[in-house]
Design a protein around this motif. Sequence first.
Motif, PDB file in Angstrom:
ATOM      1  N   ASP A 172       0.841  -1.195   0.000  1.00  0.00           N
ATOM      2  CA  ASP A 172       0.000   0.000   0.000  1.00  0.00           C
ATOM      3  C   ASP A 172       0.880   1.251   0.000  1.00  0.00           C
ATOM      4  N   PRO A 173       0.781   2.132  -1.013  1.00  0.00           N
ATOM      5  CA  PRO A 173       1.632   3.327  -1.052  1.00  0.00           C
ATOM      6  C   PRO A 173       1.346   4.308   0.071  1.00  0.00           C
ATOM      7  N   ARG A 174       0.183   4.111   0.787  1.00  0.00           N
ATOM      8  CA  ARG A 174      -0.121   5.000   1.913  1.00  0.00           C
ATOM      9  C   ARG A 174       0.634   4.605   3.181  1.00  0.00           C
ATOM     10  N   LYS A 175       1.293   3.460   3.138  1.00  0.00           N
ATOM     11  CA  LYS A 175       2.010   2.993   4.320  1.00  0.00           C
ATOM     12  C   LYS A 175       3.378   3.658   4.378  1.00  0.00           C
ATOM     13  N   VAL A 176       3.596   4.458   5.424  1.00  0.00           N
ATOM     14  CA  VAL A 176       4.859   5.178   5.598  1.00  0.00           C
ATOM     15  C   VAL A 176       5.371   4.914   7.011  1.00  0.00           C
ATOM     16  N   ASN A 214       0.046  15.715  -6.197  1.00  0.00           N
ATOM     17  CA  ASN A 214       0.425  15.503  -4.795  1.00  0.00           C
ATOM     18  C   ASN A 214       0.838  14.059  -4.535  1.00  0.00           C
ATOM     19  N   GLU A 215       0.114  13.123  -5.154  1.00  0.00           N
ATOM     20  CA  GLU A 215       0.443  11.729  -4.936  1.00  0.00           C
ATOM     21  C   GLU A 215       1.810  11.380  -5.524  1.00  0.00           C
ATOM     22  N   ARG A 216       2.149  11.990  -6.661  1.00  0.00           N
ATOM     23  CA  ARG A 216       3.453  11.720  -7.261  1.00  0.00           C
ATOM     24  C   ARG A 216       4.560  12.325  -6.408  1.00  0.00           C
ATOM     25  N   ASP A 217       4.258  13.384  -5.672  1.00  0.00           N
ATOM     26  CA  ASP A 217       5.244  13.908  -4.725  1.00  0.00           C
ATOM     27  C   ASP A 217       5.564  12.869  -3.652  1.00  0.00           C
ATOM     28  N   LEU A 218       4.553  12.072  -3.293  1.00  0.00           N
ATOM     29  CA  LEU A 218       4.780  11.040  -2.292  1.00  0.00           C
ATOM     30  C   LEU A 218       5.783   9.995  -2.796  1.00  0.00           C
ATOM     31  N   ALA A 219       5.843   9.785  -4.105  1.00  0.00           N
ATOM     32  CA  ALA A 219       6.808   8.847  -4.660  1.00  0.00           C
ATOM     33  C   ALA A 219       8.235   9.284  -4.333  1.00  0.00           C
ATOM     34  N   LEU A 220       8.477  10.586  -4.317  1.00  0.00           N
ATOM     35  CA  LEU A 220       9.810  11.082  -3.976  1.00  0.00           C
ATOM     36  C   LEU A 220      10.186  10.688  -2.550  1.00  0.00           C
ATOM     37  N   ALA A 228      13.523   4.585   0.960  1.00  0.00           N
ATOM     38  CA  ALA A 228      14.265   3.407   0.487  1.00  0.00           C
ATOM     39  C   ALA A 228      15.763   3.657   0.605  1.00  0.00           C
ATOM     40  N   PHE A 229      16.218   4.829   0.164  1.00  0.00           N
ATOM     41  CA  PHE A 229      17.652   5.121   0.237  1.00  0.00           C
ATOM     42  C   PHE A 229      18.101   5.249   1.691  1.00  0.00           C
ATOM     43  N   ALA A 230      17.294   5.892   2.523  1.00  0.00           N
ATOM     44  CA  ALA A 230      17.665   6.064   3.929  1.00  0.00           C
ATOM     45  C   ALA A 230      17.765   4.723   4.639  1.00  0.00           C
ATOM     46  N   SER A 231      17.027   3.711   4.165  1.00  0.00           N
ATOM     47  CA  SER A 231      17.109   2.383   4.790  1.00  0.00           C
ATOM     48  C   SER A 231      18.493   1.775   4.638  1.00  0.00           C
ATOM     49  N   LEU A 232      19.243   2.234   3.635  1.00  0.00           N
ATOM     50  CA  LEU A 232      20.585   1.709   3.404  1.00  0.00           C
ATOM     51  C   LEU A 232      21.626   2.340   4.304  1.00  0.00           C
ATOM     52  N   LEU A 233      21.281   3.414   4.980  1.00  0.00           N
ATOM     53  CA  LEU A 233      22.271   4.188   5.726  1.00  0.00           C
ATOM     54  C   LEU A 233      22.461   3.707   7.155  1.00  0.00           C
ATOM     55  N   ALA A 245       7.341   3.569  -4.465  1.00  0.00           N
ATOM     56  CA  ALA A 245       7.694   4.708  -5.316  1.00  0.00           C
ATOM     57  C   ALA A 245       7.463   4.374  -6.777  1.00  0.00           C
ATOM     58  N   ARG A 246       7.850   3.179  -7.178  1.00  0.00           N
ATOM     59  CA  ARG A 246       7.680   2.782  -8.573  1.00  0.00           C
ATOM     60  C   ARG A 246       6.208   2.654  -8.935  1.00  0.00           C
ATOM     61  N   ALA A 247       5.388   2.160  -7.984  1.00  0.00           N
ATOM     62  CA  ALA A 247       3.952   2.021  -8.248  1.00  0.00           C
ATOM     63  C   ALA A 247       3.298   3.390  -8.417  1.00  0.00           C
ATOM     64  N   LEU A 248       3.721   4.355  -7.603  1.00  0.00           N
ATOM     65  CA  LEU A 248       3.134   5.692  -7.700  1.00  0.00           C
ATOM     66  C   LEU A 248       3.522   6.399  -9.001  1.00  0.00           C
ATOM     67  N   LEU A 249       4.685   6.088  -9.550  1.00  0.00           N
ATOM     68  CA  LEU A 249       5.087   6.695 -10.818  1.00  0.00           C
ATOM     69  C   LEU A 249       4.284   6.146 -11.983  1.00  0.00           C
ATOM     70  N   GLY A 250       3.778   4.921 -11.852  1.00  0.00           N
ATOM     71  CA  GLY A 250       2.989   4.339 -12.913  1.00  0.00           C
ATOM     72  C   GLY A 250       3.844   3.859 -14.071  1.00  0.00           C
ATOM     73  N   ASN A 251       3.226   3.805 -15.235  1.00  0.00           N
ATOM     74  CA  ASN A 251       3.884   3.325 -16.442  1.00  0.00           C
ATOM     75  C   ASN A 251       4.970   4.319 -16.869  1.00  0.00           C
ATOM     76  N   PRO A 252       6.235   3.900 -16.934  1.00  0.00           N
ATOM     77  CA  PRO A 252       7.289   4.850 -17.300  1.00  0.00           C
ATOM     78  C   PRO A 252       7.178   5.351 -18.733  1.00  0.00           C
ATOM     79  N   LEU A 253       6.397   4.649 -19.575  1.00  0.00           N
ATOM     80  CA  LEU A 253       6.233   5.081 -20.958  1.00  0.00           C
ATOM     81  C   LEU A 253       5.061   6.043 -21.132  1.00  0.00           C
ATOM     82  N   GLU A 254       4.296   6.270 -20.077  1.00  0.00           N
ATOM     83  CA  GLU A 254       3.172   7.203 -20.128  1.00  0.00           C
ATOM     84  C   GLU A 254       3.682   8.600 -19.779  1.00  0.00           C
ATOM     85  N   ILE A 255       3.859   9.437 -20.783  1.00  0.00           N
ATOM     86  CA  ILE A 255       4.521  10.725 -20.574  1.00  0.00           C
ATOM     87  C   ILE A 255       3.544  11.851 -20.255  1.00  0.00           C
ATOM     88  N   ALA A 256       2.234  11.601 -20.352  1.00  0.00           N
ATOM     89  CA  ALA A 256       1.272  12.693 -20.190  1.00  0.00           C
ATOM     90  C   ALA A 256       1.268  13.256 -18.779  1.00  0.00           C
TER      91      ALA A 256
END
Length: 783
Positions: free
Chosen positions: A280-284, A347-353, A359-364, A385-396
């Motif tokens: 679930d992308p809402r899980k933080v 706003n939701e795509r901002d959550l992907a950031l 994810a990166f902080a988990s490595l530290l 993060a990848r799920a929130l970005l959606g299809n990488p070929l969808e540029i709209a």
Amino acid sequence: MPRSSKKVVKPNKSSLPATARLPVNPRRKKVAPDQRKRVATACNSCNLKRIKCSGESPCSQCIGFKRSCLYPGPSEKVSIARGKLKALVDLNRSLEALLRQNQIPLPPGAAESNNINESLLSPDPEVAAPQSPVSAGGSQSGAGTSTSTAECESQRDDVSALGFQVGLGLSVTDGTRAHADSTAGSTSSTRPRQRQVGKMLADKDGTSRYLGPTSGATYLDGIKEFMKMVEPVVFHIDNQRGAASGYDYAGNSFLESVGQYQTFDSRPLLLHSHSAADADPRKVPSPTDMSRMLRDLRDFIQDGSGAYPCGGIFFWPLRDLEDVNTALHSLSLSMKGQAGRVTPGQNERDLALYHAAFAFASLLRTDDVNSGTDGHLGESYFARARALLGNPLEIASYTSTDVSVYALMALYLIENNRRDTAYLAVSHAMHVSMSLGIHEGWSDEAGRRSFWTVYILDRWLSCLMGRPPAIQDDAIVVPEPQEVPGLPSPAGLQAHIDLVKISNYIVYNGYRPRNADQEGTDAVPQNTLEILENWETRLPSLLKIPLDVYSLPITDTITDRACCSLHMSYNQLTILTVRPAFLTAVKKVVAAYWLAKDWTITEHSMLKPIRKCSDAARRNLRLGSWLRTRRTNDDDDDDVMHTYKLMLPDLHHIFNAAIILLLHQIAFLNLRTHDNVDIAFAIDTFASEAATGNDYAKDCAKVLRDLQALVRVLRDLIFNRPEERVLLSPVLGLVDAGGDQIMGAVASKGDTPAPPSLPAELAQQFNVWFNDNAMQLYDRYYP
């Protein structure tokens, strides 16, 4: 006048390419230009058919027959003595016989070499030498004694290198065969020279990938090949006896890994969680954990939450927890209205950031045993993060924030030693930014800084992998970072941009072909070192670090982690510029010993740059030591101190620095006392990282230990003078040498006995190494 009874050797015209030409008729008389009835040079098609050519491009004949009309390129005649040519032909025959004896396929074109050799040496000028298709378009001289000296020398060196490996029972890698094949029919010296190409190296799963000449893996493989070549005479290992007894000596695994490199790109990234709740992308994380993770991330890859005077050397548009909560609320409403379906908006795509940041902080914080294994690396955050970005070929639906998300995901992949995947992610981020026009300035200051962060990663990976970048500098018109209220200082980011532009210069000028009429080959490394020194000189005071990092306690010298990482990158580029010459110098030292030559490294034409390379390595190990021992108070418990781990770029710089200092011990008699301490620090650093489950660190520690063992043997052989030498045991102990003795080399010229005789093929290879100076080397690496 009666004609000769000998027949002219004619090539099969149907099998020749469009660039092939017939030899000049030896009976043709020279005609003055004002008396000519034909053009001076016919096109290739008319030349093959022996018909009159009109001289245009395309000529009338080719127009009528609808053929491609090609003319030979310019060529310069270089004559050599008949005796030298005969010696080269005899050498070629003996090496071909050696290849056949060992059942190794001959390079393309070798089957016709006897005919060519006979025609070149034939005293009868009417026996014309047909040109090889590879060299078609070269000199049209009818004299059988004219050929290219550079061509003969190159063919002799490369084919003899292949031959001596076969003769000594060494493995012949595909890269060696490919190199011999490509040079067996090298063209005239007046044609553009070929650059030093990269290699196809295989990972542990057997997947091969191209790594260019600037890649550290390519350079390390060259060291492996060098050590493998000298193994039979330096280490005196009886392969049959060793195989029967299971005997293995220190460094053997290093020598057997020729053609391999370490990466995780062939292994699947565990992104699929076992529970829907985890996906679930809402899980933080909890607010406390989110605050800590964002603080850690800003400390490692931004401005230290404002603590770094330089403002950081990357930029990420991260704000605060309120921004995360806003994105979470918007996403919850969206999923509720869509019956659980995720159709992310701005706003939701901002959550992907932020998921990419978590994810990166988990490595530290992977300091504990096995904390760096799969399942503990923030994979669930990366998947969200990848799920929130959606299809990488969808540029709209792309936004400028997506550029930073892909860039941060690439940095995460780099930390997981997935460099090929990161290379693709950064390329995608760059293309998204171009589709939004950010490369031409169509964005605010935050968006422009995000573009420059992607640019830095793109250039770093290009240099690391030895591959082209995603965008050329000529296409970029966006302004460089500016001072803007509310954003960190742009000083560190600007300095980083300038530095990676130099790395791009190294890739495209230091490792690219140059024509013979361009400035001398020695100017390339010298110019690059001057550019790097100018970059360091122009740094603002807040980014300065003393070059002699041993002069002051490191804690009094550096307070800014980002500044330290910047200078490690600067030192790495110095190493990258000089290290091809460094390896050639090491080979020459080894060859000088075995050939009993009166030569030392102090006579090398590039001694000063080589010393600069060693000094840069020492500085990086010192800076790495500071990064590894740097501590900070944990906000959760002020009494607990945490050692900050090293990022993969830091480990990469430390590893390359240790390799250079190990090579330094072969080349130089006098060593600095602290060098062994620095090398021990590097090995201990990778051993500590390996304990967390990091396979990359484990392999690096193994490589450094093996190479150190081999270097000890080689250095002891060259610079020490005991009365008797013995083999090394698997634990570097002394064992019975079975009566074999290897006498010491001359550390100082004197009455030391000469080294034992060499096999003829190996002696020839050592002669090639000894006669190879820095200028010849930069002809190959920096043509």
